[in-house]
Design an enzyme around this catalytic site. Structure first.
Site, short mmCIF file in Angstrom:
data_model
loop_
_atom_site.label_atom_id
_atom_site.label_comp_id
_atom_site.label_asym_id
_atom_site.label_seq_id
_atom_site.Cartn_x
_atom_site.Cartn_y
_atom_site.Cartn_z
N SER A 1 2.72 -3.77 63.83
CA SER A 1 2.87 -2.87 62.69
C SER A 1 1.93 -3.24 61.55
CB SER A 1 4.31 -2.92 62.17
OG SER A 1 5.22 -2.77 63.22
N1 SAH Z 1 7.79 -5.64 65.65
C1 SAH Z 1 6.55 -5.67 66.40
C2 SAH Z 1 5.94 -4.29 66.61
C3 SAH Z 1 6.73 -3.53 67.57
S1 SAH Z 1 5.94 -2.22 68.43
C4 SAH Z 1 5.55 -6.60 65.76
O1 SAH Z 1 5.86 -7.23 64.73
O2 SAH Z 1 4.46 -6.75 66.33
C5 SAH Z 1 7.41 -1.61 69.22
C6 SAH Z 1 7.93 -2.45 70.34
O3 SAH Z 1 9.17 -1.88 70.75
C7 SAH Z 1 7.03 -2.43 71.57
O4 SAH Z 1 6.63 -3.73 71.90
C8 SAH Z 1 7.92 -1.82 72.67
O5 SAH Z 1 7.74 -2.42 73.94
C9 SAH Z 1 9.31 -2.09 72.13
N2 SAH Z 1 10.37 -1.21 72.63
C10 SAH Z 1 10.37 0.13 72.80
N3 SAH Z 1 11.55 0.55 73.30
C11 SAH Z 1 12.32 -0.57 73.44
C12 SAH Z 1 13.65 -0.80 73.91
N4 SAH Z 1 14.44 0.19 74.33
N5 SAH Z 1 14.11 -2.06 73.92
C13 SAH Z 1 13.34 -3.09 73.49
N6 SAH Z 1 12.08 -2.94 73.04
C14 SAH Z 1 11.57 -1.69 73.02
#
Ligand code: SAH
Length: 217
Positions: free
Chosen positions: A64
């Protein structure tokens, strides 16, 4: 300009960008000063780690934008005794920031590879109060519930029911809500004695919250 001056300058600009976008909480700013975003951005984009931009990471996901991490962390209002759940480990950067503010951080991602790589960074940085696990976070983490704070870093169509159920009374959840390709809004949900209160914070853009585990597992 020497390497030292360069990185000091970059750090100052990074913190300035955060402040100018509304990240004013001194504890959040201190945590973001302590945790270097560099190690969480690998490969081609590593040199852009200190720009206020989302960047691509493995498994087609994104780390992000730092100011959004700051604003979400600020909205979460984390206290030093809190047990926090993050859904969407991604690079691990958001979890690392939370580790500076909370007692304990659980973070889950549906991609095993992201969990493995983030865990390596947590170990290298000695962030021992973070536990990262591969799981479908739409169901929360029942074995560790309830939580004081829950942060979802992928966009859901609605705040997932199992997550709301795992929030303590007085607990706060921050979650981007909306269709993946349309406008999403960051929502703050507070569980009170009388039920749930919703505040709409700002428009955001996140990758979607998907069902099940990722294909790399
Ligand atoms: N917080 C992260 C950015 C997240 S991007 C950082 O600091 O870098 C969003 C993430 O959510 C992705 O890695 C994706 O794989 C995950 N995601 C999407 N759906 C999900 C689910 N149902 N359960 C767990 N993770 C999920």
């Amino acid at each position: 300009m020497s390497g030292f001056d360069d990185s000091a300058e970059r750090k100052m600009q990074f913190l300035f960008a955060l402040r100018s976008k509304g990240v004013t909480d001194t504890r959040v700013l201190a945590a973001m000063e302590t945790i270097d975003r560099g190690p969480f951005v690998r490969g081609l984009f590593a040199e852009r780690a200190y720009e206020d931009m989302p960047l691509p990471i493995a498994c087609g996901q994104t780390i992000s934008q730092p100011s959004v991490v700051g604003l979400m962390t600020q909205a979460l209002g984390v206290s030093p005794r809190d047990k926090v759940l993050e859904v969407g480990t991604g690079s691990g950067y958001q979890a690392a920031i939370l580790s500076q503010l909370a007692r304990r951080v659980y973070t889950v991602d549906r991609h095993r590879r992201l969990v493995r790589e983030a865990s390596e960074i947590f170990r290298d940085l000695d962030l021992t109060n973070i536990t990262a696990m591969t799981a479908d976070g739409s169901f929360g983490l029942p074995e560790q519930a309830p939580f004081d704070r829950i942060i979802v870093t992928a966009a859901a169509e609605d705040p997932p029911g199992p997550l709301l159920a795992q929030l303590k009374i007085g607990g706060i959840m921050v979650v981007p809500v909306g269709q993946s390709d349309a406008v999403q809004h960051l929502i703050k949900v507070t569980r009170t004695d009388n039920g749930l209160e919703y505040d709409e914070l700002r428009p955001v853009r996140f990758v979607p919250l998907l069902e099940g585990l990722g294909k790399d597992t």
